[in-house]
Design a protein around this motif. Structure first.
Motif, PDB file in Angstrom:
ATOM      1  N   LEU A  57       3.728   8.360   6.188  1.00  0.00           N
ATOM      2  CA  LEU A  57       5.063   8.919   5.968  1.00  0.00           C
ATOM      3  C   LEU A  57       5.456   8.850   4.500  1.00  0.00           C
ATOM      4  N   THR A  58       4.558   8.320   3.659  1.00  0.00           N
ATOM      5  CA  THR A  58       4.840   8.281   2.226  1.00  0.00           C
ATOM      6  C   THR A  58       3.600   8.796   1.512  1.00  0.00           C
ATOM      7  N   GLU A  59       3.782   9.240   0.272  1.00  0.00           N
ATOM      8  CA  GLU A  59       2.626   9.657  -0.527  1.00  0.00           C
ATOM      9  C   GLU A  59       1.860   8.424  -0.970  1.00  0.00           C
ATOM     10  N   ALA A  60       0.632   8.636  -1.423  1.00  0.00           N
ATOM     11  CA  ALA A  60      -0.147   7.493  -1.892  1.00  0.00           C
ATOM     12  C   ALA A  60       0.501   6.930  -3.152  1.00  0.00           C
ATOM     13  N   GLU A  61       0.371   5.629  -3.339  1.00  0.00           N
ATOM     14  CA  GLU A  61       0.829   4.937  -4.543  1.00  0.00           C
ATOM     15  C   GLU A  61       2.330   5.039  -4.780  1.00  0.00           C
ATOM     16  N   THR A  62       3.126   5.055  -3.733  1.00  0.00           N
ATOM     17  CA  THR A  62       4.571   4.961  -3.916  1.00  0.00           C
ATOM     18  C   THR A  62       4.974   3.494  -3.811  1.00  0.00           C
ATOM     19  N   GLU A  63       6.237   3.186  -4.147  1.00  0.00           N
ATOM     20  CA  GLU A  63       6.636   1.765  -4.167  1.00  0.00           C
ATOM     21  C   GLU A  63       6.636   1.132  -2.778  1.00  0.00           C
ATOM     22  N   TYR A  64       7.021   1.929  -1.775  1.00  0.00           N
ATOM     23  CA  TYR A  64       6.935   1.422  -0.407  1.00  0.00           C
ATOM     24  C   TYR A  64       5.983   2.338   0.361  1.00  0.00           C
ATOM     25  N   ALA A  65       4.993   1.750   1.003  1.00  0.00           N
ATOM     26  CA  ALA A  65       4.052   2.565   1.769  1.00  0.00           C
ATOM     27  C   ALA A  65       4.378   2.393   3.248  1.00  0.00           C
ATOM     28  N   VAL A  66       4.590   3.497   3.942  1.00  0.00           N
ATOM     29  CA  VAL A  66       4.930   3.407   5.367  1.00  0.00           C
ATOM     30  C   VAL A  66       4.053   4.384   6.137  1.00  0.00           C
ATOM     31  N   ASN A  67       3.429   3.913   7.208  1.00  0.00           N
ATOM     32  CA  ASN A  67       2.822   4.826   8.160  1.00  0.00           C
ATOM     33  C   ASN A  67       3.305   4.486   9.556  1.00  0.00           C
ATOM     34  N   VAL A  68       3.130   5.424  10.463  1.00  0.00           N
ATOM     35  CA  VAL A  68       3.689   5.202  11.799  1.00  0.00           C
ATOM     36  C   VAL A  68       2.614   5.436  12.855  1.00  0.00           C
ATOM     37  N   VAL A  69       2.654   4.611  13.896  1.00  0.00           N
ATOM     38  CA  VAL A  69       1.778   4.803  15.041  1.00  0.00           C
ATOM     39  C   VAL A  69       2.679   5.145  16.231  1.00  0.00           C
ATOM     40  N   LYS A  70       2.318   6.242  16.936  1.00  0.00           N
ATOM     41  CA  LYS A  70       3.130   6.643  18.086  1.00  0.00           C
ATOM     42  C   LYS A  70       2.521   6.034  19.349  1.00  0.00           C
ATOM     43  N   HIS A  71       3.291   5.221  20.045  1.00  0.00           N
ATOM     44  CA  HIS A  71       2.799   4.639  21.295  1.00  0.00           C
ATOM     45  C   HIS A  71       3.457   5.402  22.450  1.00  0.00           C
ATOM     46  N   ILE A  72       2.643   5.966  23.327  1.00  0.00           N
ATOM     47  CA  ILE A  72       3.184   6.786  24.413  1.00  0.00           C
ATOM     48  C   ILE A  72       3.115   6.009  25.732  1.00  0.00           C
ATOM     49  N   PHE A  73       4.254   5.889  26.404  1.00  0.00           N
ATOM     50  CA  PHE A  73       4.304   5.332  27.753  1.00  0.00           C
ATOM     51  C   PHE A  73       4.744   6.464  28.686  1.00  0.00           C
ATOM     52  N   TYR A  75       6.375   1.409  12.866  1.00  0.00           N
ATOM     53  CA  TYR A  75       6.313   1.724  11.439  1.00  0.00           C
ATOM     54  C   TYR A  75       5.645   0.562  10.703  1.00  0.00           C
ATOM     55  N   ASN A  76       4.479   0.788  10.147  1.00  0.00           N
ATOM     56  CA  ASN A  76       3.793  -0.245   9.358  1.00  0.00           C
ATOM     57  C   ASN A  76       4.223  -0.099   7.909  1.00  0.00           C
ATOM     58  N   CYS A  77       4.915  -1.108   7.406  1.00  0.00           N
ATOM     59  CA  CYS A  77       5.506  -0.989   6.070  1.00  0.00           C
ATOM     60  C   CYS A  77       4.825  -1.950   5.101  1.00  0.00           C
ATOM     61  N   THR A  78       4.622  -1.488   3.865  1.00  0.00           N
ATOM     62  CA  THR A  78       4.100  -2.356   2.815  1.00  0.00           C
ATOM     63  C   THR A  78       4.978  -2.198   1.585  1.00  0.00           C
ATOM     64  N   ASN A  79       5.387  -3.325   1.038  1.00  0.00           N
ATOM     65  CA  ASN A  79       6.181  -3.319  -0.186  1.00  0.00           C
ATOM     66  C   ASN A  79       5.221  -3.612  -1.331  1.00  0.00           C
ATOM     67  N   THR A  80       5.144  -2.701  -2.308  1.00  0.00           N
ATOM     68  CA  THR A  80       4.152  -2.911  -3.371  1.00  0.00           C
ATOM     69  C   THR A  80       4.787  -3.418  -4.667  1.00  0.00           C
ATOM     70  N   ILE A  81       6.083  -3.757  -4.637  1.00  0.00           N
ATOM     71  CA  ILE A  81       6.732  -4.200  -5.879  1.00  0.00           C
ATOM     72  C   ILE A  81       6.850  -5.727  -5.881  1.00  0.00           C
ATOM     73  N   PRO A  82       6.118  -6.395  -6.788  1.00  0.00           N
ATOM     74  CA  PRO A  82       6.133  -7.864  -6.779  1.00  0.00           C
ATOM     75  C   PRO A  82       7.516  -8.439  -7.079  1.00  0.00           C
ATOM     76  N   GLU A  83       8.365  -7.664  -7.790  1.00  0.00           N
ATOM     77  CA  GLU A  83       9.670  -8.214  -8.187  1.00  0.00           C
ATOM     78  C   GLU A  83      10.708  -8.046  -7.082  1.00  0.00           C
ATOM     79  N   GLN A  84      10.294  -7.575  -5.902  1.00  0.00           N
ATOM     80  CA  GLN A  84      11.292  -7.340  -4.855  1.00  0.00           C
ATOM     81  C   GLN A  84      10.902  -7.997  -3.544  1.00  0.00           C
ATOM     82  N   LEU A  85      11.952  -8.479  -2.849  1.00  0.00           N
ATOM     83  CA  LEU A  85      11.765  -8.926  -1.477  1.00  0.00           C
ATOM     84  C   LEU A  85      12.689  -8.062  -0.630  1.00  0.00           C
ATOM     85  N   LEU A  86      12.153  -7.447   0.414  1.00  0.00           N
ATOM     86  CA  LEU A  86      13.005  -6.628   1.274  1.00  0.00           C
ATOM     87  C   LEU A  86      13.337  -7.420   2.532  1.00  0.00           C
ATOM     88  N   GLU A  87      14.592  -7.282   2.976  1.00  0.00           N
ATOM     89  CA  GLU A  87      14.980  -7.964   4.211  1.00  0.00           C
ATOM     90  C   GLU A  87      15.667  -6.969   5.139  1.00  0.00           C
TER      91      GLU A  87
END
Lengths: 887, 147
Positions: free
Chosen positions: A648-664, A672-684
């Protein structure tokens, strides 16, 4: 005649004994390095000492921090000497010693002086050394000189600055990006190497700017490129532009194809190969486009140079995966390569032939491979085994010959990895080809009679326990299993006891005999074996008569172990022996680090010969366990399907997010698998706010925020939707990442107390019809089709309009339906005007579906398709037609 | 990335070993892997005849030159063809420095010069100079002739 010979030998002995580095020792060399401090420097002597230091470093010798510092300080004294040869050595040794940041300061002034020297070569070398040892702060001071150097008249100075730029881009991108005007100028340089280096750097600076890359390629493909190396770079960038721009719809021609095709006639082999590879990797490449590339590659197959043969066969091997028919013309040349001296080439030739061969050539090929197998190394054998496995899955009717081959090589000498590859292949064939089951199990049984690898024996015993009881005559396996109890080490014996118990639980008629065997195991000299025997005798129910086993016992024996092993291990370690027994329910089930959320930076980690990767975990199982652990989703029932991650994000952006759809059946959960790539930030309190106004059938019912997301430690947040039961509802969702951001102090790693709320726009996400289809193959489509019967068959015809090629039309329908192509029918023969494609899958509600697609293409490239669907439920057959009609 | 340049003598002892971007703990694996590769395949090979191998996504091009064998290892853009270009530059530079196909002794005698040449050819994993005459001048801090 004899005399000169003797003399020569004498010479050799002398030479051998007298190596200039004979008996070299680090301590002594470090002592010698004191000559650097002499007031009267002897350049020759100093050069010799530096050479010795280099020799030590090149042998993998390391210096302690103190030693390195001492040598480094001494070396800096050598800047006083005006001797040119010595100065060149000094530059090199400083780079090799790679001094630490606090020491660098000692040489920076000397190097900066050299960088502005009138002697060009001092400038070039000083730039290289400074850029190697410097950090960001110093870089801003010397940036001005570097920019000048890039456009220096002397090509060596310009190249030094440009290559430095390529390295510095990794650490200080914002500074290097400011040099693009100078680099742009250097691209036009008349010096071949300067152009090559400048082109590499300019592309790296602008790689995220599609328009700029496209302009660069357009101008250079028309202009002059001076070296084959630069030409290769240009070809790579050109194929990137082609990938991103797609087809010219008006003329139906691919932009830049003519340029690539022209490069096939270049005089440098390197360029020819690069162009041929670029053409073979074009997406949706047509056979007309492919042919010239295949022709030049075919010529190289009979080259006298191994590197060229290797390059050609490696490229053709890749082509064979997607366009096997295009490579068949090369089969004769390829067959002669089976006997190539170079085993890498021979293996690639074999595996290519295995991909391009048809059913009738399998037997002949197997004969050739059998001779070849005896004289190649294990690592090549593994590649061949894997190729044979896929061949067998492609032609299931040939399983007998291929299975025999696998069992024969299983009996021969070989290391663990090789044997494991064979065993894995046999296990996969048993699972996918029902007819192969009995013979495959017997091959495995024979193998464990004389298997030196405990791991493989236990793996086979476990598999045998699951599959053996379901065969027509389970009793014939008991002998092999009980032999293990008599002959093997404790680990294998324990595994054999578990396998026996599984036979006892599943086959009631065998129970009394299994009981006798298990009772014998009570006298084993190993605790684990005795414990297991006791446990199974009790769970199976005491007296050993022919009775049906409880379903609870079966669940105990065959059910999956749903507690994370790491948690189990910690709990057991913390358990102190006492009156109170260990309670398995007290073990936490929360998975701490998920295999699915691993940091994804595959390109950055250098690939080496490191340890083999751990066994792959089944993604579906892991997802199911993960979702079960979240109370909000525990009541959703059985997970039907999890999609592959969608970025859901382009490569090498500050926050990387991809999504897996689970079907029931009733629900859809977005993970949503999220990765924060900025060492100076903590997200809550990270959550994705989903707007489902374009997905009318879905209503949001729950979401699970992620409490904290530190840098480079991926985490997940979930949003769940309810949807009508069993209906394959589709829709589009827009997503915004919302979170509280807190600054992190880099030196301490601590976050500030107060944070600011912020948002980050993500790409949209769609739920499509294919999400409700599981890719499940069948080994023999004809049998499956006939046994399904025509009761729920629905047939209709569709016009697909003008298409670029038949392949493109086939792929479009396959991805629309999300089904598994069977028997290699996804591959369309080149130049063919019609094609039949067979698909199989399981539709939501666990309904098996088979599809037979017949395509035809006319002169105007209009494609027509006949779709025949058979399933267990006519409404599902109708649903598939609806998907195609609305797609 | 050009991951490694390695030169060994005929007994498999390392003479030069330069790694780029390979973690320290993997280097020993590489060394023994390459030496074994050479021992298995280089016997009877003519000087400068290039041999090629691949391991996972990594390529190796290697050859023999007099008493020494030379290996270069690369990945991504440094595939077998780029590596053969690099090894060609290395062998010509070594021959140039030694004045002929080197014996082990000659190679060691000219060790310092050879290190300088390698420094000009490969810089932290990138191919920098490819012309032996130019390299010959650069190691003596002389500007290239075309300038």
């Amino acid at each position: 005649m004899a005399q000169p010979l003797v003399k020569k030998d004498d010479d050799r002995d002398d030479e051998y004994e007298y190596s200039p580095f004979l008996g070299i020792e680090k301590g002594a060399v470090l002592q010698e390095a004191r000559v650097f401090n002499d007031p009267q420097l002897d350049p020759r002597r100093c050069s010799q000492v530096i050479t010795k230091l280099l020799y030590l470093l090149n042998q993998g010798e390391t210096f302690t921090k103190i030693e390195a510092t001492e040598v480094f300080f001494a070396v800096t004294k050598l800047f006083q000497s005006k001797d040119v040869g010595l100065r060149r050595m000094v530059y090199l040794i400083i780079k090799e010693l790679s001094p630490s940041a606090d020491e660098v300061i000692i040489v920076t002034s000397s190097l900066m002086k050299d960088m502005n020297s009138r002697t060009d070569m001092y400038r070039a070398n000083a730039i290289r050394v400074l850029c190697r040892i410097t950090d960001g702060t110093l870089l801003t001071q010397i940036e001005r000189y570097l920019k000048q150097a890039i456009v220096d008249k002397n090509p060596v100075v310009a190249s030094a600055a440009l290559v430095s730029g390529i390295h510095l881009l990794q650490t200080n991108p914002e500074i290097v990006k400011r040099w693009s005007n100078e680099v742009q100028e250097a691209v036009q340089s008349r010096a071949a190497l300067v152009q090559f280096h400048a082109l590499g750097l300019l592309h790296q600076i602008r790689q995220n700017d599609r328009l700029a890359v496209s302009k660069l390629v357009t101008s250079l493909t028309r202009g002059t490129v001076r070296s084959p190396l630069a030409q290769c770079l240009l070809i790579r960038y050109t194929s990137q532009v082609i990938r991103e721009s797609g087809m010219n719809n008006q003329t139906g021609e691919r932009p830049f194809y003519d340029y690539l095709e022209g490069c096939l006639r270049h005089k440098a082999e390197m360029v020819i190969f690069e162009a041929a590879r670029a053409i073979t990797e074009l997406s949706g490449v047509t056979s007309r486009e492919l042919n010239p590339a295949i022709t030049v590659l075919q010529l190289f197959l009979s080259s006298s140079k191994p590197v060229l043969r290797f390059a050609a066969v490696r490229t053709l091997n890749k082509v064979a995966m997607t366009h096997p028919t295009a490579v068949t013309n090369c089969n004769i040349d390829m067959e002669s390569l089976i006997s190539d001296q170079n085993r890498s080439i021979a293996t690639l030739a074999i595996t290519t032939l295995l991909k391009t061969g048809n059913e009738s050539s399998v037997d002949r090929l197997m004969k050739q491979i059998t001779n070849f197998m005896s004289d190649i190394a294990d690592e090549f054998k593994i590649v061949v085994v894997e190729a044979i496995r896929s061949l067998c899955l492609k032609f299931p009717l040939k399983y007998r010959a291929l299975m025999n081959f696998l069992s024969n090589i299983l009996r021969e000498e070989g290391g663990f990895d090789y044997k494991k590859a064979i065993v894995d292949s046999i296990v996969i064939l048993i699972r996918d080809i029902p007819d192969a089951k009995e013979s495959g199990l017997l091959h495995l049984c024979e193998f464990i009679e004389d298997c030196e690898f405990t791991y493989l024996s236990t793996q086979i015993l476990h598999f045998l326990g699951n599959e053996g009881p379901k065969t027509s005559d389970p009793s014939k396996y008991i002998r092999y299993i009980y032999n293990r109890v008599i002959l093997e080490n404790a680990t294998v014996r324990a595994a054999a006891v578990s396998t026996l118990a599984k036979f006892g639980a599943m086959v009631d008629s065998l129970k009394p005999r299994i009981f006798i065997l298990l009772k014998r195991c009570l006298f084993d000299n190993d605790d684990e074996v005795r414990d297991r025997a006791t446990l199974y005798l009790n769970t199976l129910g005491g007296d050993g008569s022919v009775v049906e086993t409880d379903s609870e016992v079966k669940e105990f024996l065959f059910g999956s172990f749903d507690i994370p092993l790491a948690n189990m291990e910690t709990s057991l370690k913390n358990y102190e022996p006492s009156e109170e027994p260990f309670d398995i329910d007290s073990v936490p089930r929360e998975v701490k680090s998920l295999p699915l959320a691993e940091k994804k930076a595959p390109g950055k980690k250098p690939t080496g010969l490191g340890a083999p990767p751990s066994a792959p975990t089944s993604a579906a199982d892991a997802y199911e366990k993960l979702l079960l652990l979240i109370p909000e989703f525990a009541s959703f029932g059985k997970l039907f399907k999890s999609s592959a991650p969608v970025e859901l994000t382009e490569a090498e952006t500050e926050y990387a997010v991809n999504v897996v759809k689970h079907i029931f059946d009733n629900y859809v959960v977005f993970q949503y698998n999220c990765t924060n790539t900025i060492p100076e930030q903590l997200l809550e309190n990270v959550i994705v706010v989903v707007d489902a106004s374009d997905a009318e059938d879905f209503s949001e019912i729950a979401s699970k925020p992620l409490r904290s997301l530190p840098c480079d430690s991926p985490g997940q947040t979930f949003v769940a939707f309810e949807k009508p039961e069993g209906v394959p509802a589709v829709g589009k969702f827009s997503n915004v990442l919302r979170f509280i951001v807190k600054e992190v102090e880099p030196s301490t790693g601590e976050a500030e107390e107060d944070g600011v709320e912020d948002e980050y726009q993500l790409e949209d996400l769609e739920v499509v019809a294919a999400d409700y289809m599981l890719k499940v193959g069948v080994s023999n489509f004809k049998n499956a089709w006939e046994s399904m019967g025509p009761d729920c068959e629905r047939v209709d015809e569709y016009g697909l309009g003008p298409r670029e090629s038949l392949t493109e039309a086939v792929n479009a329908v396959i991805s629309l339906l999300g089904m598994q192509p069977c028997e290699g029918t996804e591959v369309v023969a080149s130049n063919s005007r019609s094609h039949t494609c067979l698909l199989s899958g399981v539709y939501i509600g666990n309904v098996k579906v088979l599809v037979r697609l017949s395509f035809g293409i006319d002169g105007q490239k209009e494609v027509a398709m006949k779709l025949a669907v058979r399933s267990e439920d006519e409404s599902v057959s109708d649903a598939l037609h609806e998907i195609v009609a609305s797609g | 990335m050009l991951l490694a340049v390695l030169v060994a003598n005929s007994e498999g002892n390392i003479l030069v070993e330069r790694f780029n971007g390979v973690p320290a703990e993997e280097r020993l694996h590489w060394r023994s892997f390459l030496v074994k590769l050479g021992a298995d395949n280089l016997k009877g090979v003519k000087n400068e005849e290039l041999l090629v191998a691949s391991h996972k996504s990594v390529y190796i091009v290697y050859t023999v030159l007099g008493d020494v064998s030379i290996f270069v290892v690369g990945k991504d853009e440094y595939d077998e063809l780029a590596l053969s270009e690099a090894i060609f530059v290395i062998t010509s530079a070594v021959k140039d420095v030694c004045g002929k196909v080197p014996t082990e002794r000659l190679f060691l005698d000219k060790y310092g010069k050879i290190c300088l040449c390698l420094d000009e050819i490969v810089w932290k994993g990138l191919l920098e100079n490819t012309d032996k005459d130019r390299i010959k001048r650069l190691v003596r801090l002389k500007p290239p002739t075309e300038f």
